[in-house]
Design a protein around this motif. Structure first.
Motif, PDB file in Angstrom:
ATOM      1  N   TYR A 261       0.830  -1.209   0.000  1.00 27.02           N
ATOM      2  CA  TYR A 261       0.000   0.000   0.000  1.00 27.02           C
ATOM      3  C   TYR A 261       0.867   1.262   0.000  1.00 27.02           C
ATOM      4  CZ  TYR A 261      -3.775   3.194   1.322  1.00 27.02           C
ATOM      5  OH  TYR A 261      -4.687   4.218   1.344  1.00 27.02           O
ATOM      6  N   GLY A 262       1.957   1.226   0.771  1.00 26.04           N
ATOM      7  CA  GLY A 262       2.846   2.386   0.831  1.00 26.04           C
ATOM      8  C   GLY A 262       3.534   2.666  -0.485  1.00 26.04           C
ATOM      9  N   VAL A 263       4.040   1.615  -1.132  1.00 24.43           N
ATOM     10  CA  VAL A 263       4.705   1.788  -2.423  1.00 24.43           C
ATOM     11  C   VAL A 263       3.709   2.277  -3.474  1.00 24.43           C
ATOM     12  CG1 VAL A 263       5.864   0.576  -4.316  1.00 24.43           C
ATOM     13  CG2 VAL A 263       6.513   0.099  -1.951  1.00 24.43           C
ATOM     14  N   PHE A 264       2.519   1.680  -3.471  1.00 24.48           N
ATOM     15  CA  PHE A 264       1.479   2.107  -4.411  1.00 24.48           C
ATOM     16  C   PHE A 264       1.127   3.580  -4.191  1.00 24.48           C
ATOM     17  CE2 PHE A 264      -3.074   2.945  -5.088  1.00 24.48           C
ATOM     18  CZ  PHE A 264      -3.175   2.716  -6.447  1.00 24.48           C
ATOM     19  N   SER A 265       0.985   3.982  -2.931  1.00 21.60           N
ATOM     20  CA  SER A 265       0.643   5.371  -2.610  1.00 21.60           C
ATOM     21  C   SER A 265       1.740   6.323  -3.068  1.00 21.60           C
ATOM     22  CB  SER A 265       0.417   5.521  -1.099  1.00 21.60           C
ATOM     23  OG  SER A 265      -0.647   4.707  -0.655  1.00 21.60           O
ATOM     24  N   ALA A 266       3.005   5.959  -2.794  1.00 21.43           N
ATOM     25  CA  ALA A 266       4.126   6.808  -3.196  1.00 21.43           C
ATOM     26  C   ALA A 266       4.230   6.914  -4.708  1.00 21.43           C
ATOM     27  CB  ALA A 266       5.425   6.259  -2.607  1.00 21.43           C
ATOM     28  N   LEU A 267       4.043   5.797  -5.385  1.00 23.80           N
ATOM     29  CA  LEU A 267       4.111   5.795  -6.852  1.00 23.80           C
ATOM     30  C   LEU A 267       3.059   6.704  -7.472  1.00 23.80           C
ATOM     31  CD1 LEU A 267       4.706   2.123  -8.103  1.00 23.80           C
ATOM     32  CD2 LEU A 267       6.029   4.158  -8.726  1.00 23.80           C
ATOM     33  N   THR A 268       1.827   6.536  -7.034  1.00 27.31           N
ATOM     34  CA  THR A 268       0.706   7.237  -7.667  1.00 27.31           C
ATOM     35  C   THR A 268       0.555   8.683  -7.207  1.00 27.31           C
ATOM     36  OG1 THR A 268      -0.812   6.331  -5.987  1.00 27.31           O
ATOM     37  CG2 THR A 268      -0.584   5.121  -8.062  1.00 27.31           C
ATOM     38  N   MET A 269       1.000   8.983  -5.985  1.00 24.63           N
ATOM     39  CA  MET A 269       0.797  10.311  -5.435  1.00 24.63           C
ATOM     40  C   MET A 269       2.035  11.212  -5.520  1.00 24.63           C
ATOM     41  SD  MET A 269      -1.343   9.179  -2.016  1.00 24.63           S
ATOM     42  CE  MET A 269      -1.516  10.859  -1.387  1.00 24.63           C
ATOM     43  N   ALA A 270       3.222  10.618  -5.707  1.00 24.48           N
ATOM     44  CA  ALA A 270       4.438  11.427  -5.685  1.00 24.48           C
ATOM     45  C   ALA A 270       5.403  11.096  -6.825  1.00 24.48           C
ATOM     46  CB  ALA A 270       5.140  11.272  -4.332  1.00 24.48           C
ATOM     47  N   TRP A 271       5.883   9.875  -6.884  1.00 20.23           N
ATOM     48  CA  TRP A 271       6.992   9.573  -7.795  1.00 20.23           C
ATOM     49  C   TRP A 271       6.604   9.736  -9.258  1.00 20.23           C
ATOM     50  CZ3 TRP A 271       8.410   4.378  -4.934  1.00 20.23           C
ATOM     51  CH2 TRP A 271       8.846   4.704  -3.627  1.00 20.23           C
ATOM     52  N   ILE A 272       5.522   9.111  -9.675  1.00 22.39           N
ATOM     53  CA  ILE A 272       5.117   9.220 -11.084  1.00 22.39           C
ATOM     54  C   ILE A 272       4.678  10.643 -11.443  1.00 22.39           C
ATOM     55  CG2 ILE A 272       3.403   8.486 -12.811  1.00 22.39           C
ATOM     56  CD1 ILE A 272       3.534   5.687 -11.610  1.00 22.39           C
ATOM     57  N   PRO A 273       3.835  11.303 -10.640  1.00 22.28           N
ATOM     58  CA  PRO A 273       3.428  12.687 -10.982  1.00 22.28           C
ATOM     59  C   PRO A 273       4.600  13.646 -11.123  1.00 22.28           C
ATOM     60  CG  PRO A 273       1.968  11.781  -9.321  1.00 22.28           C
ATOM     61  CD  PRO A 273       3.082  10.798  -9.473  1.00 22.28           C
TER      62      PRO A 273
END
Length: 276
Positions: A261-273
């Motif tokens: 859940y943490g990796v998914f959240s970081a990916l979608t909310m921070a890293w990819i954007p």
């Protein structure tokens, strides 16, 4: 009696199998998550540096780049630029195929990983106490304690490798990996917290301070949950007790869900954007 012994032996075997499987699953997930984070760091910070757009760093880290502050910018650069390499090199070290079949590469990557980890820790201390960084004193102290762990674990890991105490070396290398990963644990924990709450909660956005951040920083840096769980895993492997094995397996199952859940959240909310 023979039947009971067979049942007991099978119960122990199954519990040990589940323990190893849960640990391997979490570790594989952590490796994947760190490779993704390393790719993000290289894609954002390294790309900005190569294009002469260092001011873009300030979009993520306040005052990361200050025009005219050469020494401060060098330390920040060391921290973020080398940090990206660490989050790529570290996971590679623990891939069994590479460790077994490319021993010289494993040895040299290990030396580079250890040396650069210490450099990043020292640069982080400079950023926290001299340059000034996000967060309050509690978070700064927590990060500083983590830096001390890192330096000590790195030295002990190297000494065991030099003395050919490879089992001890592997354990200390895992401990080093966990504390080096403190920044990663903080980020996925923070992003998971934001995602759960639908936005900031339990801390002041302007000062980046508050109970929620104190807990996340403490459990990522000064009192790392990762180290505690690792030691519990080592203890369970030594005791070889079915009940203990199942208990640690259950704990690791929770860690798998939380990390995903943490990796998914970081990916979608921070890293990819930030790379778009």
């Amino acid at each position: 009696m023979t039947t009971l012994n067979n049942l007991s032996s099978n119960y122990l075997y199954q519990s040990d199998k589940l323990l190893r499987l849960s640990a391997q699953t979490w570790f594989a997930l952590a490796i994947l998550g760190q490779l993704l984070f390393g790719a993000y760091v290289i894609g954002f910070y390294h790309y900005s540096a190569l294009n002469g757009e260092l001011e873009n760093w300030n979009k993520v880290l306040p005052s990361a780049y200050i025009k005219g502050d050469l020494l401060g910018n060098i330390f920040v650069g060391l921290h973020v630029l080398i940090g990206g390499i660490i989050f790529i090199a570290g996971p590679i070290q623990f891939i069994p195929y590479i460790r077994k079949n490319f021993k010289k590469i494993h040895k040299w990557i290990g030396r580079i990983y250890t040396f650069t980890s210490i450099l990043v820790a020292l640069a982080g201390l400079y950023m926290v106490w001299v340059r000034g960084s996000f967060g309050d004193t509690f978070m700064h102290v927590s990060i500083s304690i983590s830096a001390i762990y890192l330096i000590v674990f790195a030295i002990v890991s190297i000494r065991n490798a030099i003395n050919k105490k490879f089992i001890a070396h592997e354990r200390w290398a895992l401990r080093l990996f966990m504390v080096v990963s403190g920044g990663w644990f903080f980020r996925i924990g923070f992003m998971a917290w934001l995602n759960i709450n639908g936005g900031p909660a339990g801390f002041d956005v302007k000062t980046f301070s508050g109970p929620a951040l104190w807990i996340i920083s403490a459990t990522s840096y000064s009192l790392p949950i990762s180290i505690i769980i690792l030691e519990m895993y080592f203890y369970a492997k030594e005791k070889n007790n079915p009940t203990l094995n199942y208990a640690i397996t259950f704990l690791l199952a929770f860690c798998i869900i939380y990390t995903t859940y943490g990796v998914f959240s970081a990916l979608t909310m921070a890293w990819i954007p930030r790379l778009m």
